[in-house]
Motif scaffolding. Structure first.
Motif, PDB file in Angstrom:
ATOM      1  N   ALA A 227       1.055  -1.518  -0.036  1.00  6.95           N
ATOM      2  CA  ALA A 227       0.090   0.375  -0.465  1.00  6.95           C
ATOM      3  C   ALA A 227       0.863   1.578  -0.122  1.00  6.95           C
ATOM      4  O   ALA A 227       0.661   2.345  -0.804  1.00  6.95           O
ATOM      5  CB  ALA A 227      -0.452   0.089   1.383  1.00  6.95           C
ATOM      6  N   ALA A 228       1.886   1.019   0.487  1.00  8.66           N
ATOM      7  CA  ALA A 228       3.198   2.420   0.907  1.00  8.66           C
ATOM      8  C   ALA A 228       3.209   2.997  -0.261  1.00  8.66           C
ATOM      9  O   ALA A 228       3.546   3.342  -1.088  1.00  8.66           O
ATOM     10  CB  ALA A 228       3.613   2.096   1.545  1.00  8.66           C
ATOM     11  N   GLN A 234       1.823   6.943  -6.560  1.00 14.60           N
ATOM     12  CA  GLN A 234       0.387   7.952  -7.073  1.00 14.60           C
ATOM     13  C   GLN A 234      -0.543   6.959  -7.835  1.00 14.60           C
ATOM     14  O   GLN A 234      -1.204   7.024  -8.430  1.00 14.60           O
ATOM     15  CB  GLN A 234       0.383   9.199  -7.915  1.00 14.60           C
ATOM     16  N   GLN A 235      -0.838   5.945  -6.913  1.00 17.22           N
ATOM     17  CA  GLN A 235      -1.832   5.073  -7.181  1.00 17.22           C
ATOM     18  C   GLN A 235      -2.335   4.655  -6.282  1.00 17.22           C
ATOM     19  O   GLN A 235      -2.305   3.530  -5.323  1.00 17.22           O
ATOM     20  CB  GLN A 235      -1.237   3.475  -7.780  1.00 17.22           C
ATOM     21  N   PRO A 236      -3.923   5.648  -5.933  1.00 15.44           N
ATOM     22  CA  PRO A 236      -3.865   5.602  -4.406  1.00 15.44           C
ATOM     23  C   PRO A 236      -5.269   4.214  -4.312  1.00 15.44           C
ATOM     24  O   PRO A 236      -5.544   3.997  -3.640  1.00 15.44           O
ATOM     25  CB  PRO A 236      -5.306   7.184  -4.646  1.00 15.44           C
ATOM     26  N   ASP A 237      -6.068   4.136  -5.430  1.00 20.22           N
ATOM     27  CA  ASP A 237      -7.296   3.282  -5.796  1.00 20.22           C
ATOM     28  C   ASP A 237      -6.442   1.579  -4.999  1.00 20.22           C
ATOM     29  O   ASP A 237      -7.043   1.285  -4.011  1.00 20.22           O
ATOM     30  CB  ASP A 237      -7.481   3.077  -6.975  1.00 20.22           C
ATOM     31  N   SER A 238      -5.281   1.617  -5.923  1.00 22.59           N
ATOM     32  CA  SER A 238      -4.652  -0.086  -5.531  1.00 22.59           C
ATOM     33  C   SER A 238      -4.005  -0.345  -3.991  1.00 22.59           C
ATOM     34  O   SER A 238      -4.422  -1.216  -3.184  1.00 22.59           O
ATOM     35  CB  SER A 238      -3.604   0.395  -6.605  1.00 22.59           C
ATOM     36  N   ALA A 239      -3.525   1.583  -3.101  1.00 20.89           N
ATOM     37  CA  ALA A 239      -3.465   1.649  -2.009  1.00 20.89           C
ATOM     38  C   ALA A 239      -4.703   1.115  -1.369  1.00 20.89           C
ATOM     39  O   ALA A 239      -4.283   0.444   0.160  1.00 20.89           O
ATOM     40  CB  ALA A 239      -2.838   2.475  -1.614  1.00 20.89           C
ATOM     41  N   ALA A 257      -0.215  -2.451  14.149  1.00 20.69           N
ATOM     42  CA  ALA A 257      -1.297  -0.700  14.785  1.00 20.69           C
ATOM     43  C   ALA A 257      -0.411   0.389  13.691  1.00 20.69           C
ATOM     44  O   ALA A 257      -1.784   1.184  12.951  1.00 20.69           O
ATOM     45  CB  ALA A 257      -1.984  -0.747  15.674  1.00 20.69           C
ATOM     46  N   GLY A 258       0.788   0.800  14.520  1.00 22.60           N
ATOM     47  CA  GLY A 258       0.642   2.122  13.594  1.00 22.60           C
ATOM     48  C   GLY A 258       1.135   2.498  12.754  1.00 22.60           C
ATOM     49  O   GLY A 258       0.451   3.648  12.264  1.00 22.60           O
ATOM     50  N   GLU A 259       2.038   1.035  11.904  1.00 21.91           N
ATOM     51  CA  GLU A 259       1.558   2.058  10.600  1.00 21.91           C
ATOM     52  C   GLU A 259       0.485   1.251   9.809  1.00 21.91           C
ATOM     53  O   GLU A 259       0.464   1.742   8.780  1.00 21.91           O
ATOM     54  CB  GLU A 259       3.337   0.467  10.378  1.00 21.91           C
ATOM     55  N   TYR A 260      -0.280   0.296   9.766  1.00 26.91           N
ATOM     56  CA  TYR A 260      -1.515   0.420   9.556  1.00 26.91           C
ATOM     57  C   TYR A 260      -1.686   1.470   9.113  1.00 26.91           C
ATOM     58  O   TYR A 260      -2.610   2.293   8.834  1.00 26.91           O
ATOM     59  CB  TYR A 260      -2.625  -0.412   9.762  1.00 26.91           C
ATOM     60  N   TYR A 261      -2.267   2.539  10.225  1.00 28.18           N
ATOM     61  CA  TYR A 261      -3.123   3.301  10.080  1.00 28.18           C
ATOM     62  C   TYR A 261      -2.624   5.344   9.655  1.00 28.18           C
ATOM     63  O   TYR A 261      -3.178   6.084   9.573  1.00 28.18           O
ATOM     64  CB  TYR A 261      -3.499   4.093  12.346  1.00 28.18           C
ATOM     65  N   GLY A 262      -1.147   4.679  10.557  1.00 28.48           N
ATOM     66  CA  GLY A 262      -0.308   5.825   9.284  1.00 28.48           C
ATOM     67  C   GLY A 262      -0.659   6.066   8.254  1.00 28.48           C
ATOM     68  O   GLY A 262      -0.570   6.632   7.200  1.00 28.48           O
ATOM     69  N   THR A 263      -0.103   4.245   7.368  1.00 30.15           N
ATOM     70  CA  THR A 263      -0.330   4.485   5.863  1.00 30.15           C
ATOM     71  C   THR A 263      -2.494   4.764   5.804  1.00 30.15           C
ATOM     72  O   THR A 263      -2.658   5.572   4.458  1.00 30.15           O
ATOM     73  CB  THR A 263      -0.586   3.070   5.205  1.00 30.15           C
ATOM     74  N   LEU A 264      -3.411   5.180   6.483  1.00 33.61           N
ATOM     75  CA  LEU A 264      -4.015   4.671   6.094  1.00 33.61           C
ATOM     76  C   LEU A 264      -4.060   6.956   6.289  1.00 33.61           C
ATOM     77  O   LEU A 264      -4.978   7.529   5.212  1.00 33.61           O
ATOM     78  CB  LEU A 264      -5.102   5.028   7.398  1.00 33.61           C
TER      79      LEU A 264
END
Length: 682
Positions: A227-228, A234-239, A257-264
């Motif tokens: 996802a990152a 610049q492919q937000p849909d795939s992320a 958990a931190g990395e998940y919400y950071g990427t979100l």
């Protein structure tokens, strides 16, 4: 605002190295983690001082790792002391491995490498005695993976890659896929740091394929890395698709958990949705602080400060940036510290505090100058390390030659001793062989009986599956027949009746009341013909047979939009090739029934429909903003149970996530037989 979001994205991705993936064995994934911790603590106080106490202490250490690394280290140290008292070599190796993972979480990389080396020293003799043991191979692969993670975090990418490949080698021809998924994820991240994105994505995708169609907790880091990477491209849909795949794995209950919400949060920034990005980044910072990851917490605070500055909240922005600077100072992350100082200087300059801004700018420039000098020193140190490594290799070769000569003398002496013992043990060996042969025959008889029973169960399951497939096939054929009869038979008859009535109205003038009644009859007849055609299309859409699954779902969504009751948003990805007819029909029926449930029961205003094919997997996600329902109904409701049964007959899995007044998300995941893999990116 879009420019501000891009600044935050670039700042966040400089911290790619913070998403380290290490192996901490026996880590529980239960939602009731605290109850498990309490139970383990009670058991540890009452259990006898033997190997079972060692295992309990290790389980407690793993359970505490996500929330309290200090107590987790105490439990691992207790397991190590007890293993040393008992002479329990496997427990010692496992305890050192646990300590290395905990040191990695706390960014103590030298201690992590030392602990992993001690674990390897304890485990390698065990594997030499039992070379076929899958448990020992998994242990050594975990140790090599942690050595690679420590080298990776210290910037020694070549050494990290060598350790990761060594870990993968231990797992060849074994069924231990959990650690292998972690190794593939780390290899992908290392190649990303080496600026080889093709190699990186290849290993991340290999992790996803190795994990299989069912969601697995070990796949969470791979989903987040991919996802990152898609956000960087610049492919937000795939992320977003990958974040949706990570969501059922309950990342908030894991170490990531931190990395998940950071990427979100970075995704929402890319979508120019700061009101959604801010709480996600705040939540990520909270998890990073709880886990004891100051480096990632500092970068998240930097992103939050930048976002507050863009929103005009200068005081709050300065507070967050100063907190980030305070966390970074003992970590000696010169590059990130200089970026924070520069941001503080810009804020001071924007508020007219030019002297303060100049002080921040000077400190930032001083750090950047020292960083350039440190880079030169690092290159010199790498050359010196390479020279020392070559010298050590030569010394090691000489020692190996001396050791080989000593071993040759020992082998000759052992041969003489073996000859004497062999003469004395012939009778005993004969007795043992006879007993072993008898046991072997009994074991073979039991195995044959078990194989026969297993084969019978397999045949019964295949028979049930064929019967279910025959029923479904018969239902679809009956639908086609009924649709054809309605459309061609009854539809034609109604059209003929309409033609006769029209002829009657034009050729034979009727009284005005009769004319009006005849006109109303023709209008009702038109409505009946339209309803008949709609029923025929629902029974078997022509687009599904002629054009495939994507067009059939598109037509159905268009029909829902035309009703005006629901806003329907459809996303299709990777469906350029036709799927097998039976699979297309089954997926369409499931999607049709889920959307009908949304219309009938959800009271929703908007529904998002996603059909995504990634390599050998097909994902269908239907998410609405309706009133939701109790997910336990999925195991008691007849309609939901039948949908899940149809998904299982297709070889897939259908899951529901819902809360009252929070909408519902239905996710269908199933394998697709392919001749070539579809690209993973959008």
């Amino acid at each position: 605002m879009f420019a501000a979001a891009m600044v935050l994205l670039s700042a966040g991705f400089r911290s790619a190295r913070t998403l380290g993936v290490w192996v901490l064995l026996l880590l529980p994934q239960s939602a009731h983690a605290q109850r498990a911790i309490d139970s383990l603590q009670r058991a540890l106080r009452t259990i006898p001082a033997d190997t079972e106490q060692v295992k309990t202490a290790l389980r407690l250490s793993a359970a505490l790792a996500a929330t309290d690394t200090a107590q987790a280290r105490q439990a691992a140290a207790q397991a190590l002391r007890q293993s040393q008292r008992l002479g329990y070599a496997y427990g010692q190796a496992h305890s050192w491995l646990q300590l290395s993972a905990l040191h990695l979480i706390g960014h103590r990389y030298n201690l992590a490498r030392q602990a992993a080396e001690r674990a390897r020293q304890a485990a390698e003799p065990l594997l030499r005695r039992k070379p076929g043991s899958g448990r020992l191979r998994r242990l050594l692969a975990s140790i090599a993976n942690n050595l690679g993670s420590a080298a990776d975090q210290q910037g020694q990418l070549a050494a990290a890659t060598r350790y990761y490949l060594q870990a993968a080698g231990y797992l060849e021809n074994t069924s231990e896929t959990a650690v292998l998924l972690t190794v593939y994820t780390n290899l992908g991240r290392t190649f990303q740091l080496l600026r080889q994105p093709e190699q990186a994505t290849r290993y991340w995708r290999r992790a996803v394929v190795t994990g299989g169609p069912s969601p697995r907790p070990e796949l969470l880091p791979a989903y987040l890395q991919l996802a990152a990477w898609h956000l960087q491209q610049q492919q937000p849909d795939s992320a977003y698709t990958l974040l949706q795949l990570a969501r059922p794995l309950h990342p908030e209950a894991s170490l990531y958990a931190g990395e998940y919400y950071g990427t979100l949060g970075q995704y929402y920034l890319f979508r120019q949705q700061p009101e959604r990005a801010y709480p996600a980044l705040q939540r990520a910072a909270t998890y990073a602080a709880r886990k004891g990851d100051p480096a990632y917490q500092a970068r998240l605070l930097f992103n939050l400060g930048q976002l507050e500055a863009q929103l005009g909240n200068t005081g709050r922005a300065v507070e967050l940036l100063r907190n980030s600077l305070q966390l970074l100072h003992p970590l000696h992350d010169t590059d990130q510290e200089a970026a924070v100082l520069t941001a503080l200087g810009r804020l001071a300059e924007s508020t007219g505090q030019y002297q303060t801004a100049l002080r921040y700018y000077r400190r930032s420039q001083h750090l950047r100058d020292s960083l350039a000098a440190a880079t030169v020193r690092q290159q010199v140190n790498q050359l010196e390390t390479l020279y020392r490594t070559r010298q050590q290799a030569q010394q090691l070769q000489q020692l190996r030659q001396q050791q080989a000569a000593q071993q040759l003398a020992l082998r000759q002496q052992r041969r003489l001793n073996t000859l004497y013992l062999l003469l004395a043990g012939v009778l005993g060996v004969a007795v043992l062989l006879a007993l072993g042969l008898l046991r072997h025959r009994r074991r073979l008889a039991r195995q044959q009986q078990e194989l026969q029973q297993q084969r019978i169960r397999q045949l019964e399951q295949e028979q049930e599956l064929r019967a279910a497939q025959s029923v479904l096939q018969g239902q679809e054929e009956e639908r086609r027949r009924v649709a054809r009869d309605l459309h061609d038979g009854l539809g034609g008859m109604l059209s003929t009746v309409k033609l006769y009535l029209g002829t009657l109205r034009t050729r034979h003038p009727l009284p005005e009341p009769a004319t009006e009644l005849l006109g109303q009859s023709v209008e009702h007849l038109d409505s009946s013909i339209s309803e008949l055609r709609r029923v025929a299309r629902n029974l078997m859409p022509e687009a599904l047979l002629a054009l495939g699954l994507a067009q059939a779902v598109q037509d159905f969504c268009d029909a829902l939009r035309r009703t005006g009751q629901l806003q329907v948003e459809l996303h299709l990805h990777g469906l350029t090739e036709r799927l097998p007819p039976a699979l297309e029909t089954g997926v369409y029926r499931i999607a049709q029934e889920l959307l009908n449930n949304v219309v009938k029961h959800a009271q929703a205003r908007h529904v998002l429909v996603q059909l995504m094919r990634h390599d050998a997997l097909l994902h269908v996600v239907i998410e609405d903003d309706g009133r939701g329902f109790d997910p336990t109904l999925a195991s008691t409701g007849v309609g939901l149970r039948s949908l899940q049964a149809r998904a299982e007959q297709l070889g897939g899995q259908l899951t529901f996530e819902s809360e009252t007044d929070q909408g519902t998300t239905a996710t269908l995941t199933l394998p697709v037989p392919t001749t070539g893999a579809a690209p993973l990116s959008a």
